[in-house]
Design a protein around this motif. Structure first.
Motif, short mmCIF file in Angstrom:
data_model
loop_
_atom_site.label_atom_id
_atom_site.label_comp_id
_atom_site.label_asym_id
_atom_site.label_seq_id
_atom_site.Cartn_x
_atom_site.Cartn_y
_atom_site.Cartn_z
N ARG A 151 -0.86 -1.34 -1.41
CA ARG A 151 -1.64 -1.66 -2.91
C ARG A 151 -1.18 -2.87 -3.50
NH1 ARG A 151 -2.06 3.94 -3.75
NH2 ARG A 151 0.06 4.33 -4.50
N PRO A 159 -1.12 -6.44 -4.89
CA PRO A 159 -2.21 -7.49 -4.90
C PRO A 159 -1.66 -8.73 -4.24
CG PRO A 159 -1.57 -6.86 -7.04
CD PRO A 159 -0.60 -6.06 -6.13
N PRO A 218 -0.62 1.71 -12.61
CA PRO A 218 -0.53 2.00 -11.22
C PRO A 218 -1.91 1.97 -10.42
CG PRO A 218 0.88 3.47 -12.24
CD PRO A 218 0.02 2.91 -13.33
N SER A 219 -2.79 2.46 -11.27
CA SER A 219 -4.32 2.47 -10.49
C SER A 219 -4.88 0.77 -10.22
CB SER A 219 -5.19 3.18 -11.24
OG SER A 219 -4.81 4.24 -12.02
N HIS A 220 -4.60 0.09 -11.27
CA HIS A 220 -5.04 -1.27 -11.26
C HIS A 220 -3.64 -2.19 -11.51
CE1 HIS A 220 -9.12 -0.44 -11.56
NE2 HIS A 220 -8.82 0.69 -12.28
N TYR A 251 6.19 3.68 -16.33
CA TYR A 251 4.81 4.26 -16.66
C TYR A 251 4.82 5.68 -16.20
CZ TYR A 251 -0.26 4.59 -16.42
OH TYR A 251 -1.53 5.03 -16.84
N LYS A 252 5.44 6.04 -15.06
CA LYS A 252 5.34 7.41 -14.56
C LYS A 252 6.15 8.25 -15.24
CE LYS A 252 6.34 10.29 -10.60
NZ LYS A 252 6.90 10.25 -9.26
N MET A 267 -9.04 -8.76 -10.06
CA MET A 267 -9.49 -7.90 -8.73
C MET A 267 -10.12 -6.48 -9.31
SD MET A 267 -7.01 -8.10 -5.67
CE MET A 267 -5.79 -6.95 -6.23
N ILE A 293 -12.65 -3.17 -8.82
CA ILE A 293 -12.75 -2.23 -7.52
C ILE A 293 -14.17 -2.04 -7.37
CG2 ILE A 293 -12.44 0.16 -6.66
CD1 ILE A 293 -9.89 0.06 -8.26
N ASP A 327 -7.36 6.35 -2.47
CA ASP A 327 -6.84 6.62 -3.87
C ASP A 327 -7.79 7.66 -4.31
OD1 ASP A 327 -4.42 5.46 -3.60
OD2 ASP A 327 -4.83 4.00 -5.14
N ILE A 332 9.11 13.08 -18.61
CA ILE A 332 7.75 13.44 -18.68
C ILE A 332 7.16 13.49 -17.09
CG2 ILE A 332 6.53 11.24 -18.40
CD1 ILE A 332 5.30 12.05 -20.81
N ASN A 364 4.08 13.08 -15.10
CA ASN A 364 2.59 12.49 -15.36
C ASN A 364 1.90 12.84 -14.14
OD1 ASN A 364 1.66 10.83 -17.52
ND2 ASN A 364 3.39 9.49 -16.88
N THR A 382 -0.73 9.05 -9.53
CA THR A 382 -1.76 7.82 -10.01
C THR A 382 -2.22 7.35 -8.42
OG1 THR A 382 0.25 6.75 -10.20
CG2 THR A 382 -0.86 6.91 -12.15
N LEU A 439 2.62 7.33 -1.10
CA LEU A 439 3.02 6.55 0.19
C LEU A 439 4.45 6.51 0.35
CD1 LEU A 439 0.56 3.58 -0.53
CD2 LEU A 439 0.15 5.61 1.02
#
Lengths: 360, 336
Positions: A94, A96, A337-339, A356-357, B1, B3, B9, B323, B325, B328, B332
């Protein structure tokens, strides 16, 4: 895995926390160099247990995070070569580059396979004789010996369709670079466990002596990390700066000589560019000339133009402990994390991903 | 970038999957039944409450210790129906077969489906078969849909968890995901781990019979326990607190997770359920589960709280809190 449980004992951890609280007076900034430590600290909630005198900084020890944008661009370039199968550790997918990522290239139909070891890539080459398999060699002293061994094995098996694109990095030169950088204030290093299994505690002697900074090699269980913090705090309180080994059950002073021999048979040190930090002398590994035929850089034209890292992305300052993720203007706004914009948000061991997590 | 293509994902069961569903699919087909977003659609026909669910199976490899894609496909839809409190009755089966699949493998898969249907006490009553050219599918993909009847007075939904509820998991977590992973990519782990694929409908029936305070059920498949807990916290607008020490994880599974940098909280299960049960009856429900074939290792892993609605917290082993979460992206393996 049973032996690990004692280091997870809540009672033991609580006792160490009490010990830390009892002696901590000075405000100190301690850096955990390794990404696996960063994740362990967040997973077990260590930060919340520490007195406010102690600040933990996450360092440049996540291999994906320090891979430069140009290296990623070169990885993408090789994936676009006809009849090439790129074999890579999953973490890289992932990240970039300037215009694309391996994940996007795979969605466009490029052959990119996730492997768990360089030896899987060897097998891939053997079962696809009509293709060229290029393994993306990233990581620190932990992974480099295995990758070196895979090159030696490829030579033994006389494989002519296997090569490695080496972007390895070395830990001790990065610690020196941190100590000489402007605006960086670190009072002690929690040194990586796995890397130290290979390089031994001896590798940190020059850093400790030259910069008079406390270093403790640490294991990965909560009690290991807490104990290492205690050892560092004790040193900083007394003004000591010595090298200590908390992870004796795995790390020796000499490290693993044999692994280093294999590593340096195939690789030699070279200047390397670290993401966000810049070029650090003799901090990378390139493939020696004798192994040219397994060097992807010699087999393909992988030159890529110089590229600027994304505007606003503070990965570099975060990797050097100068900023925390929430201080980056992109964090949790455009960078998630998705972007992900920078690699610190991509890798499971990246500091931003950890914030973030566990904190977002 | 930005998508502009579907990425793996989007199929991970985590955040990307959820936003694909919420942003693209739900608005397209908007209706009140779909909007519930439970494991099955629930609706009334002539005074009867029905549950209707569908799922597609693309697991690789198609055979793995503990099962194969066939029983997985039957159990999966049976469980989705059961999670709404329904008694699963009839299933449809759609097979997409890649040219070249061996007849012996196909027979083995069909046999596993028959056996799974028998165990779950459902009938496979309609189906469809397509064969696609080599490379257009990976050996075999299976879709199953199912209908079930919801007994009168049963009201189980992801929206119904409430503060005070105890959270029960029916057994060890992450077994399926780790089993499949270790069979894939030629990883050579010598381990006795097996997929936990199993029909949970009989256990659910017994749980409902034991108490009318089973508020919510969810089978933590793709995305794992961490994702399911987040879903329920959001749907029910409650906070969730779990205890790290209480999570049942096999030693071998935990070891492999360590090695690969996986968090077992986000690894798939195929024969487990999370139950949100009222504070006065949890012991009775837990006993019922423990007496059932697929609930022997059931235990309490947490509770529902009123504060921090929508959030999941974990009390860690060393006494801190962090937390949990939503996942996401695809998990991997790490590299060092």
């Amino acid at each position: 895995m049973k032996h690990i449980d004692e280091y997870r004992d809540p009672e033991l951890s609580r006792k160490i926390v009490d010990k830390i609280r009892a002696i901590s007076r000075k405000r100190v900034r301690l850096m955990e160099v390794c990404g696996t430590h960063t994740m362990a600290i967040f997973r077990s909630g260590i930060r919340a247990l520490l007195p406010e005198t102690i600040t933990l900084l996450s360092g440049p020890g996540c291999p994906v995070c320090v891979t430069s944008q140009q290296e990623i661009d070169a990885f993408i370039k090789v994936a676009r070569v006809k009849d090439v199968i790129v074999a890579t550790f999953g973490d890289l997918m992932r990240v970039p580059g300037t215009h694309s990522s391996l994940q996007k290239e795979r969605a466009k139909g490029k052959e990119i396979q996730i492997v768990y070891s360089a030896f899987d890539a060897l097998d891939l080459a053997e079962s696809n004789p009509q293709k060229d398999v290029v393994f993306l060699g990233i990581g620190f002293e932990t992974t480099a010996p295995t990758i070196a061994a895979s090159i030696m094995e490829a030579e033994k098996r006389e494989l002519d369709n296997f090569s490695v694109l080496s972007a390895h990095k070395l830990v001790p030169p990065a610690l020196s670079a941190l100590m000489t950088a402007d605006d960086v204030r670190i009072d002690g290093f929690i040194c990586p466990g796995h890397v130290s299994v290979i390089i031994g505690t001896r590798a940190y002697v020059p850093v400790v002596e030259k910069y008079h900074i406390p270093c403790v090699v640490s294991g990965f269980e909560p009690a290991d990390i807490l104990q290492s913090i205690y050892m560092l705090v004790k040193q900083t309180e007394t003004g000591d700066a010595t090298l200590e080994n908390e992870y004796r059950r795995a790390v020796a002073f000499e490290g693993n000589k044999k692994a280093r021999q294999i590593m340096y048979k195939v690789f030699e040190p070279t200047d390397a560019r670290w993401r966000g930090i810049g070029t650090i002398p003799q901090s990378g590994l390139k493939i020696r000339r004798e192994f040219d035929s397994f060097n992807a850089e010699k087999r393909f034209d992988l030159s890529v133009p110089d590229s600027k890292e994304p505007k606003g992305c503070a990965c570099g300052e975060i990797l050097m402990g100068m900023k925390t993720p929430p201080e980056c203007p992109l964090y949790n706004e455009v960078c998630t994390p998705s972007h992900p914009v920078g690699p610190c948000m991509v890798s499971t061991e990246g500091t931003c991903a950890a914030y973030y997590k566990y904190d977002a | 970038m930005s998508i502009d293509k579907i990425l793996l994902d989007h199929g991970s069961g985590g955040k990307a999957s959820h936003s694909l569903i919420a942003d693209l699919l739900v608005p397209e087909f908007e209706n009140p039944i779909l909007a519930q977003l439970d494991d099955s659609a629930i609706f009334d026909i002539e005074g009867k409450r029905l549950a209707f669910s569908t799922d597609t199976y693309v697991v690789d490899p198609i055979f793995f210790p503990g099962g194969n894609i066939g029983d997985l496909a039957v159990n999966g839809t049976v469980n989705d129906l059961a999670m709404c409190g329904a008694t699963p009755l009839y299933l449809s089966v759609g097979l997409i077969i890649e040219e070249g699949l061996s007849m012996a493998d196909l027979k083995k898969i069909l046999k596993a489906m028959r056996e799974a249907a028998r165990k779950a006490d459902v009938l496979i009553v309609t189906g469809d078969t397509k064969v696609v050219p080599n490379g257009a599918a990976d050996k075999i993909f299976i879709n199953t849909s199912g209908v079930g009847l919801i007994p009168e007075g049963t009201n189980i939904s992801g929206h119904n968890a409430r503060p005070g509820d105890k959270i029960i998991i029916s057994g060890t977590i992450a077994d399926h995901g780790i089993t499949v992973l270790t069979q894939r990519e030629g990883m050579t782990f010598e381990s006795p781990i097996q997929s936990d694929t199993a029909p949970l409908n009989h256990m659910v029936r017994e749980m409902i019979a034991a108490s009318d305070q089973v508020h919510a059920l969810r089978d933590p498949t793709r995305g794992g326990v961490g994702t399911s807990l987040n879903e329920i916290a959001a749907q029910s607008k409650v906070g969730i607190k779990i205890y790290e020490e209480a999570l049942p994880i096999r030693e071998e599974v935990s070891g492999i997770c360590e090695l690969l940098g996986f968090d077992p909280l986000y690894v798939a299960n195929e024969g487990k359920l999370l139950a949100f049960v009222g504070p006065d009856v949890w012991e009775k429900v837990l006993e019922t589960m423990k007496a059932s074939e697929y609930g022997k290792d059931a235990c309490i892993i947490g509770e529902v709280v009123a504060d921090s609605p929508g959030k999941v917290f974990m009390k860690t082993r060393i006494g801190s809190t962090r937390i949990v979460n939503m996942l996401t992206g695809e998990q991997l393996p790490r590299i060092c």
